[in-house]
Each structure stands twice: as structure tokens, then as C-alpha cells.
Design a protein around this motif. Structure first.
Motif, PDB file in Angstrom:
ATOM      1  N   SER A   1       0.827  -1.205   0.000  1.00 19.32           N
ATOM      2  CA  SER A   1       0.000   0.000   0.000  1.00 19.32           C
ATOM      3  C   SER A   1       0.867   1.263   0.000  1.00 19.32           C
ATOM      4  O   SER A   1       0.572   2.233  -0.692  1.00 19.32           O
TER       5      SER A   1
ATOM      6  N   ARG B   1      -7.486  -2.083   3.878  1.00 18.50           N
ATOM      7  CA  ARG B   1      -8.616  -2.827   4.456  1.00 18.50           C
ATOM      8  C   ARG B   1      -8.223  -4.285   4.699  1.00 18.50           C
ATOM      9  O   ARG B   1      -8.480  -4.844   5.764  1.00 18.50           O
ATOM     10  N   TRP B   2      -7.582  -4.904   3.706  1.00 18.51           N
ATOM     11  CA  TRP B   2      -7.159  -6.295   3.861  1.00 18.51           C
ATOM     12  C   TRP B   2      -6.066  -6.428   4.926  1.00 18.51           C
ATOM     13  O   TRP B   2      -6.058  -7.385   5.709  1.00 18.51           O
TER      14      TRP B   2
ATOM     15  N   ARG C   1      -7.982   4.544  -4.130  1.00 19.45           N
ATOM     16  CA  ARG C   1      -8.859   3.369  -4.042  1.00 19.45           C
ATOM     17  C   ARG C   1      -8.036   2.104  -3.831  1.00 19.45           C
ATOM     18  O   ARG C   1      -8.385   1.239  -3.021  1.00 19.45           O
ATOM     19  N   GLN C   2      -6.934   1.981  -4.566  1.00 21.21           N
ATOM     20  CA  GLN C   2      -6.073   0.807  -4.422  1.00 21.21           C
ATOM     21  C   GLN C   2      -5.470   0.753  -3.016  1.00 21.21           C
ATOM     22  O   GLN C   2      -5.450  -0.301  -2.382  1.00 21.21           O
ATOM     23  N   GLN C   3      -4.981   1.898  -2.516  1.00 21.61           N
ATOM     24  CA  GLN C   3      -4.432   1.939  -1.164  1.00 21.61           C
ATOM     25  C   GLN C   3      -5.479   1.555  -0.129  1.00 21.61           C
ATOM     26  O   GLN C   3      -5.199   0.807   0.806  1.00 21.61           O
ATOM     27  N   SER C   4      -6.680   2.060  -0.293  1.00 21.62           N
ATOM     28  CA  SER C   4      -7.752   1.766   0.654  1.00 21.62           C
ATOM     29  C   SER C   4      -8.059   0.269   0.685  1.00 21.62           C
ATOM     30  O   SER C   4      -8.239  -0.317   1.754  1.00 21.62           O
ATOM     31  N   LYS C   5      -8.110  -0.338  -0.480  1.00 19.00           N
ATOM     32  CA  LYS C   5      -8.387  -1.778  -0.561  1.00 19.00           C
ATOM     33  C   LYS C   5      -7.274  -2.576   0.126  1.00 19.00           C
ATOM     34  O   LYS C   5      -7.554  -3.491   0.911  1.00 19.00           O
ATOM     35  N   LEU C   6      -6.021  -2.229  -0.155  1.00 16.32           N
ATOM     36  CA  LEU C   6      -4.903  -2.933   0.477  1.00 16.32           C
ATOM     37  C   LEU C   6      -4.902  -2.719   1.986  1.00 16.32           C
ATOM     38  O   LEU C   6      -4.665  -3.665   2.758  1.00 16.32           O
TER      39      LEU C   6
END
Length: 99
Positions: free
Chosen positions: A25, A80-81, A73-78
């Protein structure tokens, strides 16, 4: 193998996965500068609203903002996981002594 040992090993793997996701991230590329092309609309509206003359509408366009939004968006998804794996690691560590 004892169940507590298995839970501790699983917790370690979850923690390693979480750290890897947060590192990934942090490596997401974002634009160095953001250029926004803006154009004020100068035509009068058909049905003027009281006070609308204070601010004129503006059309804007920016590929840099789209790139930034995609990166966030990509950072947020990573993230979150990664947070989920951290929670799993903690839960497994808390459960291990009771087995």
C-alpha cells in the motif's frame, strides 16, 4: 502438534501478510503534481436562483485527479485487507492460550 502452536503459527502468517499488504500500500504511486484544467461557465441560467450570481459554475477536467483517485482506491483496498489480517492475527494470539 498442539492446537495453540498451530494458532500461533497462523497468527504469525497473518501478521506477515498484513505487513506485506501495508508495505505494498505504501508503494502505490500517486501523482507528484495535479494539473486541473478549469473553465468558468459565463452564460446566464434559464431560471436564475436567488444568490446564484455569487458563484459561477465551473467545468473542470483532470487526468491527474483520476489517477490520484485510482491510487487512493487501491491503497484503501490494500489497507482494508491488511487491517483485517492484523485483526485475525490478534484474535488467533488471544485464542491460543485457551486451547
Amino acid at each position: 502438534m498442539r492446537a495453540a502452536t498451530v494458532l500461533q503459527a497462523a497468527s504469525s502468517l497473518a501478521a506477515i501478510g498484513s505487513a506485506a499488504l501495508w508495505w505494498w500500500s505504501a508503494r502505490v504511486k500517486t501523482p507528484d503534481a495535479i494539473k486541473i484544467d478549469a473553465m468558468a461557465i459565463t452564460t446566464a441560467p434559464l431560471d436564475p436562483v436567488p444568490g446564484s450570481e455569487i458563484a459561477s459554475p465551473v467545468l473542470s477536467n483532470s487526468d491527474d485527479l483520476r489517477t490520484l483517485a485510482d491510487a487512493l482506491r487501491q491503497q484503501s483496498k490494500l489497507n482494508r485487507w491488511a487491517a483485517g489480517l492484523t485483526g485475525l492475527a490478534v484474535a488467533l494470539q488471544l485464542a491460543a492460550p485457551y486451547l
